[in-house]
Write a protein that holds these residues in place. Structure first.
Motif, PDB file in Angstrom:
ATOM      1  N   ALA A 209      10.962  14.421  -7.340  1.00  0.00           N
ATOM      2  CA  ALA A 209      10.318  13.414  -7.898  1.00  0.00           C
ATOM      3  C   ALA A 209      10.229  11.737  -8.346  1.00  0.00           C
ATOM      4  O   ALA A 209       9.706  10.688  -8.303  1.00  0.00           O
ATOM      5  CB  ALA A 209      10.471  13.842  -9.462  1.00  0.00           C
ATOM      6  N   GLU A 210      11.319  11.131  -7.744  1.00  0.00           N
ATOM      7  CA  GLU A 210      11.579  10.129  -7.254  1.00  0.00           C
ATOM      8  C   GLU A 210      11.666   9.366  -6.261  1.00  0.00           C
ATOM      9  O   GLU A 210      11.681   8.547  -5.025  1.00  0.00           O
ATOM     10  CB  GLU A 210      13.599  10.057  -7.046  1.00  0.00           C
ATOM     11  CG  GLU A 210      14.080  10.491  -8.347  1.00  0.00           C
ATOM     12  CD  GLU A 210      15.718   9.750  -8.820  1.00  0.00           C
ATOM     13  OE1 GLU A 210      16.099   9.029  -9.133  1.00  0.00           O
ATOM     14  OE2 GLU A 210      16.057  10.026  -7.638  1.00  0.00           O
ATOM     15  N   VAL A 211      11.107  10.250  -5.087  1.00  0.00           N
ATOM     16  CA  VAL A 211      10.939  10.331  -3.235  1.00  0.00           C
ATOM     17  C   VAL A 211       9.347   9.935  -3.257  1.00  0.00           C
ATOM     18  O   VAL A 211       8.432  11.346  -3.319  1.00  0.00           O
ATOM     19  CB  VAL A 211      11.350  11.411  -2.073  1.00  0.00           C
ATOM     20  CG1 VAL A 211      10.869  10.704  -0.968  1.00  0.00           C
ATOM     21  CG2 VAL A 211      12.656  11.755  -2.471  1.00  0.00           C
ATOM     22  N   PRO A 212       8.581   8.752  -2.741  1.00  0.00           N
ATOM     23  CA  PRO A 212       7.379   8.821  -2.735  1.00  0.00           C
ATOM     24  C   PRO A 212       6.539   9.890  -2.386  1.00  0.00           C
ATOM     25  O   PRO A 212       7.636   9.528  -0.929  1.00  0.00           O
ATOM     26  CB  PRO A 212       7.628   7.354  -2.795  1.00  0.00           C
ATOM     27  CG  PRO A 212       8.978   6.654  -2.050  1.00  0.00           C
ATOM     28  CD  PRO A 212       9.580   8.010  -2.987  1.00  0.00           C
ATOM     29  N   GLY A 213       6.068   9.499  -2.005  1.00  0.00           N
ATOM     30  CA  GLY A 213       4.792   9.971  -1.120  1.00  0.00           C
ATOM     31  C   GLY A 213       5.166  11.799  -0.474  1.00  0.00           C
ATOM     32  O   GLY A 213       4.938  12.410  -2.130  1.00  0.00           O
ATOM     33  N   ARG A 403      18.352  12.335 -13.589  1.00  0.00           N
ATOM     34  CA  ARG A 403      17.678  11.218 -12.552  1.00  0.00           C
ATOM     35  C   ARG A 403      15.925  12.068 -12.084  1.00  0.00           C
ATOM     36  O   ARG A 403      15.236  11.139 -12.751  1.00  0.00           O
ATOM     37  CB  ARG A 403      17.904  10.708 -11.889  1.00  0.00           C
ATOM     38  CG  ARG A 403      18.491  11.663 -10.486  1.00  0.00           C
ATOM     39  CD  ARG A 403      19.758  11.171 -10.302  1.00  0.00           C
ATOM     40  NE  ARG A 403      20.512  12.012  -8.637  1.00  0.00           N
ATOM     41  CZ  ARG A 403      19.996  11.519  -8.036  1.00  0.00           C
ATOM     42  NH1 ARG A 403      19.303  10.772  -7.444  1.00  0.00           N
ATOM     43  NH2 ARG A 403      20.485  12.367  -7.032  1.00  0.00           N
ATOM     44  N   HIS A 404      16.055  13.241 -11.876  1.00  0.00           N
ATOM     45  CA  HIS A 404      14.742  14.285 -11.377  1.00  0.00           C
ATOM     46  C   HIS A 404      13.732  14.597 -12.186  1.00  0.00           C
ATOM     47  O   HIS A 404      12.620  14.537 -12.172  1.00  0.00           O
ATOM     48  CB  HIS A 404      15.329  14.979 -10.493  1.00  0.00           C
ATOM     49  CG  HIS A 404      16.460  14.935  -9.690  1.00  0.00           C
ATOM     50  ND1 HIS A 404      17.298  15.871  -9.457  1.00  0.00           N
ATOM     51  CD2 HIS A 404      16.308  13.552  -8.676  1.00  0.00           C
ATOM     52  CE1 HIS A 404      17.933  14.613  -8.278  1.00  0.00           C
ATOM     53  NE2 HIS A 404      17.529  14.013  -7.725  1.00  0.00           N
ATOM     54  N   LEU A 405      14.236  14.737 -13.451  1.00  0.00           N
ATOM     55  CA  LEU A 405      13.239  15.261 -15.038  1.00  0.00           C
ATOM     56  C   LEU A 405      13.178  13.929 -15.536  1.00  0.00           C
ATOM     57  O   LEU A 405      11.260  14.267 -15.865  1.00  0.00           O
ATOM     58  CB  LEU A 405      14.476  15.647 -15.121  1.00  0.00           C
ATOM     59  CG  LEU A 405      15.237  17.470 -15.042  1.00  0.00           C
ATOM     60  CD1 LEU A 405      16.889  17.688 -15.890  1.00  0.00           C
ATOM     61  CD2 LEU A 405      14.292  18.205 -14.896  1.00  0.00           C
ATOM     62  N   VAL A 406      13.354  13.273 -15.687  1.00  0.00           N
ATOM     63  CA  VAL A 406      12.632  12.551 -16.051  1.00  0.00           C
ATOM     64  C   VAL A 406      11.912  11.544 -14.997  1.00  0.00           C
ATOM     65  O   VAL A 406      10.585  11.249 -15.747  1.00  0.00           O
ATOM     66  CB  VAL A 406      14.034  11.117 -16.334  1.00  0.00           C
ATOM     67  CG1 VAL A 406      13.600   9.741 -16.888  1.00  0.00           C
ATOM     68  CG2 VAL A 406      14.958  11.365 -17.380  1.00  0.00           C
ATOM     69  N   ALA A 407      11.879  11.056 -14.016  1.00  0.00           N
ATOM     70  CA  ALA A 407      11.481  10.896 -13.006  1.00  0.00           C
ATOM     71  C   ALA A 407      10.201  11.187 -13.224  1.00  0.00           C
ATOM     72  O   ALA A 407       8.761  11.052 -12.656  1.00  0.00           O
ATOM     73  CB  ALA A 407      11.210  10.426 -11.339  1.00  0.00           C
ATOM     74  N   ASN A 408      10.218  12.791 -13.013  1.00  0.00           N
ATOM     75  CA  ASN A 408       9.058  13.634 -13.018  1.00  0.00           C
ATOM     76  C   ASN A 408       8.063  13.603 -13.639  1.00  0.00           C
ATOM     77  O   ASN A 408       6.862  13.969 -14.077  1.00  0.00           O
ATOM     78  CB  ASN A 408       9.400  14.942 -12.785  1.00  0.00           C
ATOM     79  CG  ASN A 408       9.000  15.942 -12.225  1.00  0.00           C
ATOM     80  OD1 ASN A 408       7.320  15.982 -12.403  1.00  0.00           O
ATOM     81  ND2 ASN A 408       8.883  17.331 -12.614  1.00  0.00           N
ATOM     82  N   ALA A 409       9.046  13.626 -15.508  1.00  0.00           N
ATOM     83  CA  ALA A 409       8.594  13.025 -16.456  1.00  0.00           C
ATOM     84  C   ALA A 409       7.579  12.026 -16.675  1.00  0.00           C
ATOM     85  O   ALA A 409       6.635  12.355 -17.333  1.00  0.00           O
ATOM     86  CB  ALA A 409       9.279  13.394 -17.574  1.00  0.00           C
ATOM     87  N   ALA A 410       8.243  10.948 -15.996  1.00  0.00           N
ATOM     88  CA  ALA A 410       7.615   9.535 -16.125  1.00  0.00           C
ATOM     89  C   ALA A 410       6.001   9.889 -15.562  1.00  0.00           C
ATOM     90  O   ALA A 410       4.276   9.237 -15.461  1.00  0.00           O
ATOM     91  CB  ALA A 410       8.187   8.731 -15.239  1.00  0.00           C
ATOM     92  N   LEU A 411       5.574  10.804 -14.057  1.00  0.00           N
ATOM     93  CA  LEU A 411       4.718  11.278 -13.362  1.00  0.00           C
ATOM     94  C   LEU A 411       3.445  11.825 -13.902  1.00  0.00           C
ATOM     95  O   LEU A 411       2.475  11.457 -14.188  1.00  0.00           O
ATOM     96  CB  LEU A 411       5.052  12.124 -11.782  1.00  0.00           C
ATOM     97  CG  LEU A 411       5.817  11.046 -10.791  1.00  0.00           C
ATOM     98  CD1 LEU A 411       6.934  12.462  -9.899  1.00  0.00           C
ATOM     99  CD2 LEU A 411       5.799  10.105 -10.363  1.00  0.00           C
TER     100      LEU A 411
END
Length: 561
Positions: A209-213, A403-411
């Motif tokens: 989830a933190e990786v763009p594209g 960090r992955h869970l939080v990034a995914n939630a933000a998406l």
């Protein structure tokens, strides 16, 4: 977004008609994936995997989900649904079936074949139900529809679970490779159809989830491998996961193109690729595969060794090769390819192996210097597509570190999911879906269960701490003999050490202090040998800490005579 807190208490009784989700692993970590869904008094388990130990867990073989939540409720389990055949999703199945052997296993043909091979080693014959994409099965109160998803292993499935409380879509591990090697793409049409009908809770893979594209296609790896093979002078060693059928296929194809033979090294690699070939997922060119026992009959510039150990696992083939502890050796002119990405936490172990191979003179090709691997997990761009296609009412990111869970939630929030409908949970946190709304309602105990040889759950953090101390600080044993009548020390204390650079003679200064402390304690009424041992431990501990700046394990033995 709802965040779990340590002060969360036990959850209340599940309201009538509601759905409860409890993740027993996979949230806040990469591995140990296991979620339990509860509705109308019945349970459905999705995945049951292991976590591999890190350096600070010495001696541990595997880490399991904590099954305590299921104790007393094993008969309520309708089935275990397995999304795909990776160890972090199926590795703990034998340990759960030890508790109740007749729990049905539901999954794709390849996934079940991998599990059944594992269970034979545990002498368990499971009840299985093979399913494929598009199939709908009623498992008690749960209606499950299976959806094709693309991952780094064939035959992966997402599962839509329909209940009286709403529909849950669990992706398992997935990505959206539009040109997969096997032609099996993630079924976005099915996702759209489910979205139109309404997805009440979307449990979605968070690893990238933190990786763009977007993740690159597996097809981009083939030309890179081909180029490495073309420039390799002598033998080639390729390390990959034992279940990465697509990567093995590419290695077989490259070997065939360049006139090389391939030997599979390692029991799990041989077992899994044999299964994959039998089921039609691996296509072996004629004459390419040879038995590893016949490697010596093939010239160095015509051989490829396909082995495990891409994560630096100490007992895997590649680590042993790097340590010169394997019948296979590498040297100048040889090429080693690490064809997998780094799992978080394994970096030091992998670089240790790379350095060891480099010292031996081998050319090491890895993800840091060549495109020899692509991830099996959807990046941010792919996740955004999924959110926009599905329009889920609630989202619960799974499979990833915090960090992955939080990034995914933000998406999810960026695509329009209300922030208070996005639940960021950790292992053991209980989430209830009530009247279309998902909320954190409590937490259940959910610790690590360590497998150490034949023992399961018998060692804990105390034992691991002792192992770390022994490994890092050494230990000191002190043997003292006292007169049972007078409390006098009858002979000079015997001191032995392990793991100390200093000679035992350095402890000569502390011996008189031990004698004085023991005799003072005895005169003061501390006649019990246990109390005297604690006196010795304190005296020696303070002295070693102050004089040698060490905190070893101290084992005092006081014997009366």
């Amino acid at each position: 977004m709802s965040h779990p807190h340590p002060e969360l208490g036990l959850p209340p009784e599940l309201p009538d008609g509601a759905l409860r989700v409890v993740a027993l692993g996979g949230l806040g970590e990469i591995g140990r994936n296991m979620s339990v869904l509860e509705h109308a008094g019945r349970l459905l388990v999705i995945d049951c995997g292991v976590l591999f130990p890190e350096d600070h867990q010495p001696g541990v073989d595997l880490i399991l989900p904590d099954f305590d939540y299921l104790h007393g409720r094993l008969d309520d389990i309708e089935a275990i649904v397995l999304t795909h055949g990776h160890e972090d999703h199926i590795g703990a199945v034998p340990y759960l079936l030890r508790l109740r052997e007749d729990i049905p296993l539901v999954g794709s043909q390849l996934t079940l074949a991998f599990v059944e091979a594992k269970l034979r080693e545990h002498r368990i014959t499971p009840l299985t139900l093979a399913v494929r994409e598009g199939q709908v099965e009623r498992l008690g109160v749960f209606e499950c529809e299976f959806v094709a998803v693309n991952h780094s292993i064939p035959d992966a499935l997402a599962v839509a679970v329909r209940t009286g409380a709403g529909t849950v879509l669990h992706t398992g591990d997935f990505k959206m490779d539009q040109l997969p090697l096997d032609g099996r793409v993630t079924d976005l049409r099915a996702f759209a159809r489910l979205g139109e009908a309404g997805v009440d809770l979307f449990m979605v893979d968070s690893t990238n989830a933190e990786v763009p594209g977007f993740v690159a296609s597996e097809r981009e790896i083939g030309p890179v491998l081909d180029g490495v093979f073309a420039t390799s002078e002598r033998s080639i060693v390729v390390a990959s996961f034992a279940s990465h059928v697509h990567r093995v296929q590419q290695v077989l194809d490259a070997a065939h193109t360049h006139g090389r033979r391939v030997a599979l090294v390692g029991r799990s690699m041989v077992r899994n690729m044999t299964i994959a070939a039998e089921l039609g997922h691996l296509h072996v060119p004629d004459g390419v595969l040879i038995d590893v026992k016949k490697v010596d009959t093939v010239p160095d510039d015509e051989i490829v060794l396909m082995c495990t150990g891409s994560q630096g696992e100490p007992m895997a083939a590649l680590s042993r090769i790097a340590n010169r502890d394997h019948k296979i050796s590498v040297g100048p002119g040889d090429t080693v390819i690490l064809a997998s990405s780094l799992i978080p936490g394994n970096e030091n172990a992998v670089y240790r192996v790379i350095n060891g191979l480099t010292r031996l003179g081998a050319r090491v090709v890895h993800g840091g210097n060549a495109k020899v691997h692509v991830s099996g997990h959807a990046s941010a761009g792919e996740l955004l597509y999924c959110y926009n296609i599905l329009r889920p009412r609630n989202v619960m990111p799974v499979h990833g570190e915090a960090r992955h869970l939080v990034a995914n939630a933000a998406l999810a929030v960026r695509t329009g999911v209300p922030a208070d409908h996005v639940v960021v949970a950790e292992d053991g946190v209980v989430v209830d879906l009530v009247e279309g709304r998902a909320r954190v309602v409590g937490a259940v105990p959910c610790g690590y269960v360590y497998v150490d040889g034949a023992s399961v759950g018998e060692i804990g953090e105390v034992e691991l701490k002792d192992r770390r101390i022994l490994g890092e600080e050494g230990f000191v044993s002190i043997f003292v003999v006292v007169d049972s009548a007078t409390g006098k020390v009858l002979s000079e204390p015997q001191i032995q050490t392990r793991g100390f650079a200093e000679q035992d003679a350095v402890f000569d200064d502390i011996r008189p202090q031990i004698v004085a402390a023991v005799e003072d304690a005895a005169r003061g009424g501390s006649a019990d040998t246990y109390q005297l041992q604690q006196v010795v431990r304190r005296i020696v501990g303070r002295w070693v800490s102050g004089r040698l700046r060490r905190r070893p394990m101290i084992i005092p033995v006081v014997v009366e005579a």
